[in-house]
Design an enzyme around this catalytic site. Structure first.
Site, PDB file in Angstrom:
ATOM      1  N   THR A  74       0.807  -1.224   0.000  1.00 24.20           N
ATOM      2  CA  THR A  74       0.000   0.000   0.000  1.00 24.20           C
ATOM      3  C   THR A  74       0.841   1.276   0.000  1.00 24.20           C
ATOM      4  O   THR A  74       0.304   2.370  -0.166  1.00 24.20           O
ATOM      5  CB  THR A  74      -0.923   0.022   1.232  1.00 24.20           C
ATOM      6  OG1 THR A  74      -0.139  -0.182   2.411  1.00 24.20           O
ATOM      7  CG2 THR A  74      -1.969  -1.082   1.152  1.00 24.20           C
TER       8      THR A  74
ATOM      9  N   HIS B  33       6.920  -0.062   7.178  1.00 29.98           N
ATOM     10  CA  HIS B  33       7.011   0.826   8.343  1.00 29.98           C
ATOM     11  C   HIS B  33       7.229   0.008   9.609  1.00 29.98           C
ATOM     12  O   HIS B  33       7.378  -1.234   9.548  1.00 29.98           O
ATOM     13  CB  HIS B  33       5.770   1.720   8.450  1.00 29.98           C
ATOM     14  CG  HIS B  33       4.459   0.962   8.460  1.00 29.98           C
ATOM     15  ND1 HIS B  33       4.088   0.111   9.473  1.00 29.98           N
ATOM     16  CD2 HIS B  33       3.439   0.932   7.561  1.00 29.98           C
ATOM     17  CE1 HIS B  33       2.901  -0.408   9.221  1.00 29.98           C
ATOM     18  NE2 HIS B  33       2.493   0.064   8.057  1.00 29.98           N
TER      19      HIS B  33
ATOM     20  N   HIS C 217       5.352  -3.222  10.235  1.00 29.97           N
ATOM     21  CA  HIS C 217       5.833  -4.397   9.516  1.00 29.97           C
ATOM     22  C   HIS C 217       7.111  -4.963  10.145  1.00 29.97           C
ATOM     23  O   HIS C 217       7.428  -6.137   9.975  1.00 29.97           O
ATOM     24  CB  HIS C 217       6.162  -4.046   8.052  1.00 29.97           C
ATOM     25  CG  HIS C 217       4.999  -3.560   7.258  1.00 29.97           C
ATOM     26  ND1 HIS C 217       4.937  -2.295   6.707  1.00 29.97           N
ATOM     27  CD2 HIS C 217       3.843  -4.176   6.900  1.00 29.97           C
ATOM     28  CE1 HIS C 217       3.811  -2.154   6.046  1.00 29.97           C
ATOM     29  NE2 HIS C 217       3.127  -3.271   6.151  1.00 29.97           N
TER      30      HIS C 217
ATOM     31  N   LYS D 136      -9.563   0.234   9.489  1.00 29.28           N
ATOM     32  CA  LYS D 136      -9.740   1.448   8.699  1.00 29.28           C
ATOM     33  C   LYS D 136     -11.177   1.950   8.797  1.00 29.28           C
ATOM     34  O   LYS D 136     -12.130   1.172   8.732  1.00 29.28           O
ATOM     35  CB  LYS D 136      -9.403   1.192   7.220  1.00 29.28           C
ATOM     36  CG  LYS D 136      -7.960   0.774   6.986  1.00 29.28           C
ATOM     37  CD  LYS D 136      -7.001   1.894   7.355  1.00 29.28           C
ATOM     38  CE  LYS D 136      -5.559   1.470   7.199  1.00 29.28           C
ATOM     39  NZ  LYS D 136      -4.627   2.526   7.629  1.00 29.28           N
TER      40      LYS D 136
ATOM     41  N   ARG E   9      -9.667   2.123   1.583  1.00 27.03           N
ATOM     42  CA  ARG E   9      -8.305   2.505   1.207  1.00 27.03           C
ATOM     43  C   ARG E   9      -8.287   3.099  -0.207  1.00 27.03           C
ATOM     44  O   ARG E   9      -9.144   2.806  -1.029  1.00 27.03           O
ATOM     45  CB  ARG E   9      -7.379   1.294   1.247  1.00 27.03           C
ATOM     46  CG  ARG E   9      -7.101   0.764   2.644  1.00 27.03           C
ATOM     47  CD  ARG E   9      -6.202  -0.442   2.560  1.00 27.03           C
ATOM     48  NE  ARG E   9      -5.976  -1.063   3.850  1.00 27.03           N
ATOM     49  CZ  ARG E   9      -4.961  -0.796   4.657  1.00 27.03           C
ATOM     50  NH1 ARG E   9      -4.081   0.127   4.307  1.00 27.03           N
ATOM     51  NH2 ARG E   9      -4.797  -1.419   5.799  1.00 27.03           N
TER      52      ARG E   9
ATOM     53  N   GLN F  26      -7.683 -13.444   0.992  1.00 24.07           N
ATOM     54  CA  GLN F  26      -6.586 -13.799   1.900  1.00 24.07           C
ATOM     55  C   GLN F  26      -6.700 -15.262   2.305  1.00 24.07           C
ATOM     56  O   GLN F  26      -5.682 -15.960   2.438  1.00 24.07           O
ATOM     57  CB  GLN F  26      -6.579 -12.905   3.138  1.00 24.07           C
ATOM     58  CG  GLN F  26      -5.404 -13.210   4.064  1.00 24.07           C
ATOM     59  CD  GLN F  26      -5.206 -12.216   5.173  1.00 24.07           C
ATOM     60  OE1 GLN F  26      -5.544 -11.045   5.034  1.00 24.07           O
ATOM     61  NE2 GLN F  26      -4.669 -12.655   6.291  1.00 24.07           N
TER      62      GLN F  26
ATOM     63  N   ASP G 273      -4.549  -8.208  14.593  1.00 20.16           N
ATOM     64  CA  ASP G 273      -5.718  -7.661  13.914  1.00 20.16           C
ATOM     65  C   ASP G 273      -6.102  -8.506  12.690  1.00 20.16           C
ATOM     66  O   ASP G 273      -7.146  -8.297  12.079  1.00 20.16           O
ATOM     67  CB  ASP G 273      -5.479  -6.201  13.502  1.00 20.16           C
ATOM     68  CG  ASP G 273      -4.216  -6.012  12.668  1.00 20.16           C
ATOM     69  OD1 ASP G 273      -3.453  -6.982  12.489  1.00 20.16           O
ATOM     70  OD2 ASP G 273      -3.989  -4.877  12.213  1.00 20.16           O
TER      71      ASP G 273
ATOM     72  N   LYS H 160      -0.978   2.589  19.016  1.00 19.66           N
ATOM     73  CA  LYS H 160      -0.039   1.980  18.073  1.00 19.66           C
ATOM     74  C   LYS H 160       1.260   2.761  18.029  1.00 19.66           C
ATOM     75  O   LYS H 160       1.268   3.984  17.957  1.00 19.66           O
ATOM     76  CB  LYS H 160      -0.655   1.935  16.671  1.00 19.66           C
ATOM     77  CG  LYS H 160      -1.504   0.702  16.428  1.00 19.66           C
ATOM     78  CD  LYS H 160      -1.820   0.559  14.957  1.00 19.66           C
ATOM     79  CE  LYS H 160      -2.595  -0.729  14.710  1.00 19.66           C
ATOM     80  NZ  LYS H 160      -2.882  -0.933  13.282  1.00 19.66           N
TER      81      LYS H 160
ATOM     82  N   LYS I 121       4.211   6.258  15.060  1.00 20.51           N
ATOM     83  CA  LYS I 121       3.645   7.493  14.533  1.00 20.51           C
ATOM     84  C   LYS I 121       4.353   8.693  15.146  1.00 20.51           C
ATOM     85  O   LYS I 121       4.651   8.721  16.340  1.00 20.51           O
ATOM     86  CB  LYS I 121       2.144   7.593  14.868  1.00 20.51           C
ATOM     87  CG  LYS I 121       1.283   6.534  14.179  1.00 20.51           C
ATOM     88  CD  LYS I 121       1.114   6.827  12.712  1.00 20.51           C
ATOM     89  CE  LYS I 121       0.148   5.861  12.047  1.00 20.51           C
ATOM     90  NZ  LYS I 121       0.022   6.095  10.606  1.00 20.51           N
ATOM     91  N   THR I 122       4.639   9.695  14.313  1.00 19.26           N
ATOM     92  CA  THR I 122       5.220  10.954  14.783  1.00 19.26           C
ATOM     93  C   THR I 122       4.420  12.095  14.172  1.00 19.26           C
ATOM     94  O   THR I 122       3.475  11.869  13.420  1.00 19.26           O
ATOM     95  CB  THR I 122       6.693  11.090  14.345  1.00 19.26           C
ATOM     96  OG1 THR I 122       6.731  11.234  12.915  1.00 19.26           O
ATOM     97  CG2 THR I 122       7.501   9.866  14.750  1.00 19.26           C
TER      98      THR I 122
END
Length: 411
Positions: free
Chosen positions: A41, A46, A49, A83, A87, A173, A194, A230, A233-234
């Site tokens: 995606t 990140h 992962h 989400k 997406r 999946q 998740d 989570k 993140k910044t």
């Protein structure tokens, strides 16, 4: 300690379809093929992962065979899990480019040498599928009523709704697992917690279609803070593994600045440090925990970017925290003439441009709270501005709070 026992001791395992069978598979057999899926995606993996790659590497070191599945087909739909909105629909070209970026980054943590691991793309077997064939072979085994009880669908139905295209994601999946079970002898699917609903439906599909009950699923603990948020993140967005998107220094600083309560947990989840060594850091308190944070940041930066970059980031951090001069490895923003409207740039706009605040409003709160300094001079006025003459030494160092530093130079 067996592999399964170590995964549990590190807090990595969240759920298992059959703990006894999975532990036997991992501890009493070698070369067991297992897979983890990665939807392409974005053009970089990140921090979310990263945990999965670490598990793949750990399992590989124990003698098992990772299969990294790139979701060339599933990315065309997009996983609705977690989400609130559908997406963004990516083109085939964008997905292929992102997949290639993933391959490059994965090779730093997983050995794809001859027979040691495989990388596959589900576009190879899903895209040629005739839709009617798919409905008859796969769709017939799924109960809509049961699917609607899955958390990934339930939360969307209670919110903004779920599109029909996303409703197909679980089927695709699940079919991935069936395909890899048949083609590669893969009996184990892994993923973040998740993904539990998707994973158990894959194992169930194998049972229904092939009549086999030797396919299992296991999920990992999600990488969250002690407050349940989570990680990764910044103000600038996600913490990426691509050095062009998140520099090695920024990556180092992210881990150097995590909360005290999260240090030991992250050491267990993400590093290969022995548990006995981690226990010595667990006993530290207060300012002594900075040693543990430096160790954590160094280990993770070395894993993702190599030891040279980790050494540079460590040296830069020590110089900064020790009151030393600015470093070439500090994250940098270059300003041009276009940035100086009427010869000046407001400090609020400067903070936003450097990614130190998401908006002028957030920047104003930082300044009013006394959290911003320019070249060690605290900024008290939100209306303050800089000009080209402000660059006495060719640069300005912004300090946000106690731990975040950013260099600004003229282009």
């Amino acid at each position: 300690m067996t592999l399964f026992e170590e995964l549990k001791a590190r807090g990595l395992i969240a759920q298992c379809t059959n703990e006894e069978k999975v532990s036997d598979l991992l501890d009493n057999h070698t070369g067991v093929p297992f897979y983890i899926g990665f939807d392409a995606t974005a053009d970089s993996l990140h921090v979310g992962h990263f945990l999965q790659l670490v598990v793949m590497s750990r399992m590989q070191q124990a003698g098992h065979k990772p299969i990294a599945l790139i979701g060339g087909a599933t990315t065309m739909i997009g996983d609705p899990t977690g989400k609130t909105d559908m997406r963004k629909m990516l083109t085939r070209e964008e997905i292929d480019h992102n997949a290639e970026c993933f391959r490059t980054q994965m090779r730093r943590l997983v050995d794809f040498g001859e027979g040691k691991a495989e990388m596959v793309n589900n576009a190879d077997w899903i895209l040629p599928f005739n839709y009617m064939e798919f409905l008859r072979e796969v769709g017939v085994h799924f109960s809509v009523n049961r699917m609607l009880t899955a958390e990934c669908f339930k939360s969307r139905l209670e919110g903004k709704g779920l599109s029909f295209i996303e409703f197909n994601y679980m089927l695709l999946q699940s079919y991935d697992f069936l395909h890899l079970y048949r083609a590669k002898g893969c009996k184990l699917e892994l993923g973040g917690d998740d993904q539990w609903s998707n994973i158990i439906n894959g194992a169930d599909l194998i049972r229904r279609v092939d009549g086999k009950d030797d396919a299992y699923g296991m999920t990992f603990t999600l990488l969250t803070t002690s407050e349940g948020k989570k990680m990764g993140k910044t103000e600038k967005g996600a913490v990426w593994l691509d050095p062009e998107k998140t520099t090695p220094y920024e990556f180092f600083q992210y881990w150097r600045n995590i909360d005290d309560a999260d240090v030991v947990k992250v050491m267990k989840l993400l590093t290969f440090m022995p548990l006995e060594e981690i226990a010595t850091y667990e006993a530290l308190e207060g300012s002594a925990l900075n040693t543990a944070k430096e160790k954590l940041a160094y280990e993770l930066t070395a894993m993702v970017h190599g030891k040279d970059e980790a050494e540079k980031a460590l040296s830069a951090a020590k110089a900064i925290f020790g009151g030393g001069v600015s470093s070439a490895d500090m994250p940098t923003t270059t300003l041009t003439d276009a940035d100086f409207e009427e010869g000046a740039l407001g400090v609020l706009s400067l903070l936003v441009k450097c990614g130190l605040a998401a908006s002028n409003g957030e920047a104003r709160k930082l300044v009013q709270g006394g959290g911003v300094s320019l070249d060690n001079e605290k900024v008290a006025d939100p209306k303050a501005a800089i000009t080209r003459d402000s660059f006495q030494n060719g640069e300005i160092i912004i300090k946000k709070g106690k731990k975040t530093f950013h260099k600004v130079v003229l282009g």
